[in-house]
Design a protein around this motif. Structure first.
Motif, PDB file in Angstrom:
ATOM      1  N   TYR A  53       0.832  -1.200   0.000  1.00  0.00           N
ATOM      2  CA  TYR A  53       0.000   0.000   0.000  1.00  0.00           C
ATOM      3  C   TYR A  53       0.867   1.249   0.000  1.00  0.00           C
ATOM      4  CZ  TYR A  53      -2.875   3.864   1.509  1.00  0.00           C
ATOM      5  OH  TYR A  53      -3.481   5.099   1.571  1.00  0.00           O
ATOM      6  N   ALA A  79       0.757   4.116  -2.775  1.00  0.00           N
ATOM      7  CA  ALA A  79       0.427   5.471  -2.347  1.00  0.00           C
ATOM      8  C   ALA A  79       1.556   6.439  -2.679  1.00  0.00           C
ATOM      9  CB  ALA A  79       0.134   5.497  -0.851  1.00  0.00           C
ATOM     10  N   MET A 113     -14.719   8.479   2.799  1.00  0.00           N
ATOM     11  CA  MET A 113     -13.550   7.747   3.289  1.00  0.00           C
ATOM     12  C   MET A 113     -13.874   6.475   4.065  1.00  0.00           C
ATOM     13  SD  MET A 113     -10.760   9.064   2.250  1.00  0.00           S
ATOM     14  CE  MET A 113      -9.559   8.374   3.398  1.00  0.00           C
ATOM     15  N   ALA A 155     -12.183   3.353   2.703  1.00  0.00           N
ATOM     16  CA  ALA A 155     -10.742   3.316   2.960  1.00  0.00           C
ATOM     17  C   ALA A 155     -10.473   2.727   4.340  1.00  0.00           C
ATOM     18  CB  ALA A 155     -10.147   4.719   2.843  1.00  0.00           C
ATOM     19  N   HIS A 156     -11.254   3.177   5.338  1.00  0.00           N
ATOM     20  CA  HIS A 156     -11.091   2.642   6.692  1.00  0.00           C
ATOM     21  C   HIS A 156     -11.438   1.148   6.728  1.00  0.00           C
ATOM     22  CE1 HIS A 156     -10.610   6.758   7.615  1.00  0.00           C
ATOM     23  NE2 HIS A 156     -11.887   7.072   7.760  1.00  0.00           N
ATOM     24  N   ARG A 164      -8.662  -0.906   5.119  1.00  0.00           N
ATOM     25  CA  ARG A 164      -7.491  -0.974   5.981  1.00  0.00           C
ATOM     26  C   ARG A 164      -7.680  -2.050   7.055  1.00  0.00           C
ATOM     27  NH1 ARG A 164      -3.028   2.201   7.385  1.00  0.00           N
ATOM     28  NH2 ARG A 164      -3.092   2.622   5.129  1.00  0.00           N
ATOM     29  N   GLU A 185      -7.900   0.167  -1.349  1.00  0.00           N
ATOM     30  CA  GLU A 185      -7.794   1.223  -0.343  1.00  0.00           C
ATOM     31  C   GLU A 185      -7.220   2.497  -0.956  1.00  0.00           C
ATOM     32  OE1 GLU A 185      -5.413   2.164   3.855  1.00  0.00           O
ATOM     33  OE2 GLU A 185      -5.434   0.118   3.041  1.00  0.00           O
ATOM     34  N   THR A 213      -8.235   6.570  -0.957  1.00  0.00           N
ATOM     35  CA  THR A 213      -7.375   7.577  -0.338  1.00  0.00           C
ATOM     36  C   THR A 213      -6.756   8.529  -1.356  1.00  0.00           C
ATOM     37  OG1 THR A 213      -5.488   6.042  -0.382  1.00  0.00           O
ATOM     38  CG2 THR A 213      -6.811   6.122   1.637  1.00  0.00           C
ATOM     39  N   HIS A 214      -6.601   8.073  -2.619  1.00  0.00           N
ATOM     40  CA  HIS A 214      -5.855   8.872  -3.586  1.00  0.00           C
ATOM     41  C   HIS A 214      -6.607   9.159  -4.886  1.00  0.00           C
ATOM     42  CE1 HIS A 214      -2.556   7.787  -0.929  1.00  0.00           C
ATOM     43  NE2 HIS A 214      -1.796   8.654  -1.543  1.00  0.00           N
TER      44      HIS A 214
END
Length: 417
Positions: free
Chosen positions: A75, A79, A326, A329-330, A333, A366, A370-371
């Motif tokens: 990741y 990222a 988001m 994403a959480h 993760r 993820e 996030t991105h």
């Protein structure tokens, strides 16, 4: 190191620090001030393959162990690349492969072939033991709702079900349909919390088996049933409530009209539907080729702009839209951390290559949130505007009632067989 890879990384990595170990020794890229990652290539051919086709080969090289992350994790590497601009450094190989994929995608869009059953089996008919390694106790394989922030994955998945059921305005005696019923958790929660009769449909034989077993264990066989059924071939029957969570991503953009026309056919005149799906900020020209090949063949993440016209043309109304930026994403993760904590068990089920594939899938997914500005949207859909209140207070009032129900609900693992 292959000169083509060195030139590409020199153009891309400006922020953060990337160390690459390969055939030509060790090279360093970036000016610091961000993530610190170190990777190693096991052979020079891998370096050239990555430059020619990074969208596909990055995942394949990681799966095969030919690209290894020695500092940070996969990741952090993905990222780091996304932290930097990718507007420069496109090779000829990247360009022509992208053009071919665009052409293939356009062809498939014009010659739609229904492979729903096969596509679902590719991902969801894997061993149930695999999913037990990283999902919550209710096996919710969709975005959780971390409200309030910082709650556990199990708490967030309960909050997701609570939030969706509150939007459904379900009442005792109603009939409900769940399109894409997973392992049955949402259907059982809806039936027990709201006193409705629920039919869940799936195209996964493994999920069907487990759902029926779980419903029987809870004593819900009379009020919750699960069928192996494609939504398009649903018999003509009206439902007061329809819910679909994490299934719409598999419908395919050419089938949106078909999907919502079917919803219009089976939704009662005063009915309510809640659609929960991943969204992306703009329509995609092509799918990610690695995801398409290894994880979700035939899937497509819609933009909201692609969905709304199909709803309108089906004669339906959107009464509420909520964007959750988001929360996935959480969720991802948590899944990735749980999966890697059970890495040896996963290897015993499959093999190391499969585990690296699954880790790459979870990390890449993820990173999309996030991105790349991916998000979750929840649409409340009706036929009549008067089917729902004209303010959102009812959602929070109903959630409070559902919390009280949850305090008295017996967890499935405490029910005697």
């Amino acid at each position: 190191m292959a000169s083509s890879l060195h030139n590409l990384l020199s153009k891309i990595i400006k922020k953060g620090s990337l160390t690459v170990r390969g055939s030509g020794g060790e090279q360093h890229y970036g000016g610091g001030g961000g993530r610190t990652v170190a990777i190693r290539f096991t052979d020079e051919a891998a370096e050239r393959e990555l430059v020619d086709d990074p969208q596909l080969k990055l995942g394949e090289l990681y799966m095969d162990g030919r690209l290894r992350v020695e500092e940070g994790d996969i990741y952090e590497f993905l990222a780091l690349v996304k932290d930097n601009t990718l507007s420069e450094g496109l090779s000829f190989g990247m360009i022509w492969r992208s053009l071919i994929r665009i052409a293939v995608s356009q062809f498939r869009n014009r010659v739609p072939i229904n492979h729903n059953r096969r596509n679902v089996a590719h991902h969801y008919d894997l061993s149930e033991k695999l999913f037990s390694l990283f999902l919550d106790e209710d096996w919710q394989y969709s975005c959780a709702y971390f409200n309030p922030p910082g709650i556990s994955l199990d708490e967030a998945q309960i909050a997701k079900k609570r939030h969706i059921v509150a939007k459904l305005l379900a009442e005792p005696g109603q009939r409900a349909l769940e399109i894409g019923s997973g392992w049955g958790g949402m259907a059982m929660y809806l039936a027990e919390s709201s006193g409705v009769d629920v039919t869940g449909i799936t195209l996964s034989t493994e999920q069907l088996k487990i759902s029926r077993e779980r419903a029987a264990k809870r004593g819900l066989a009379g009020s919750v049933r699960f069928d192996l059924q494609d939504y398009y071939y649903l018999p003509p029957r009206k439902y007061d409530r329809i819910v679909s969570v994490g299934m719409f991503e598999h419908v395919g953009r050419l089938n949106y009209r078909r999907f919502f026309n079917k919803v219009n056919d089976v939704l009662a005149d005063d009915g309510v539907m809640v659609l929960h799906s991943i969204g992306q900020p703009y329509p995609a020209i092509i799918n990610n080729p690695w995801i398409e090949k290894y994880i979700f063949p035939g899937g497509y993440i819609p933009s909201v702009a692609e969905v709304l016209p199909a709803i309108e043309k089906a004669g339906l109304l959107v009464s509420d839209i909520e964007i959750l930026p988001m929360h996935y994403a959480h969720t991802l993760r948590h899944w990735r951390e749980r999966f890697m904590a059970n890495k040896e068990k996963a290897i015993a089920l499959y093999d190391e290559r499969f585990v690296r594939m699954w880790e790459f899938y979870l990390a890449g997914s993820e990173m999309a949130f996030t991105h790349e500005a991916f998000f979750i949207f929840q649409m409340q859909i009706v036929k009549k505007r008067t089917a729902v209140p004209d303010n959102r207070d009812y959602i929070y009032e109903r959630e409070a009632e559902l919390k009280a129900f949850e305090q008295q609900r017996i967890p499935l693992d405490r029910i005697a067989v």
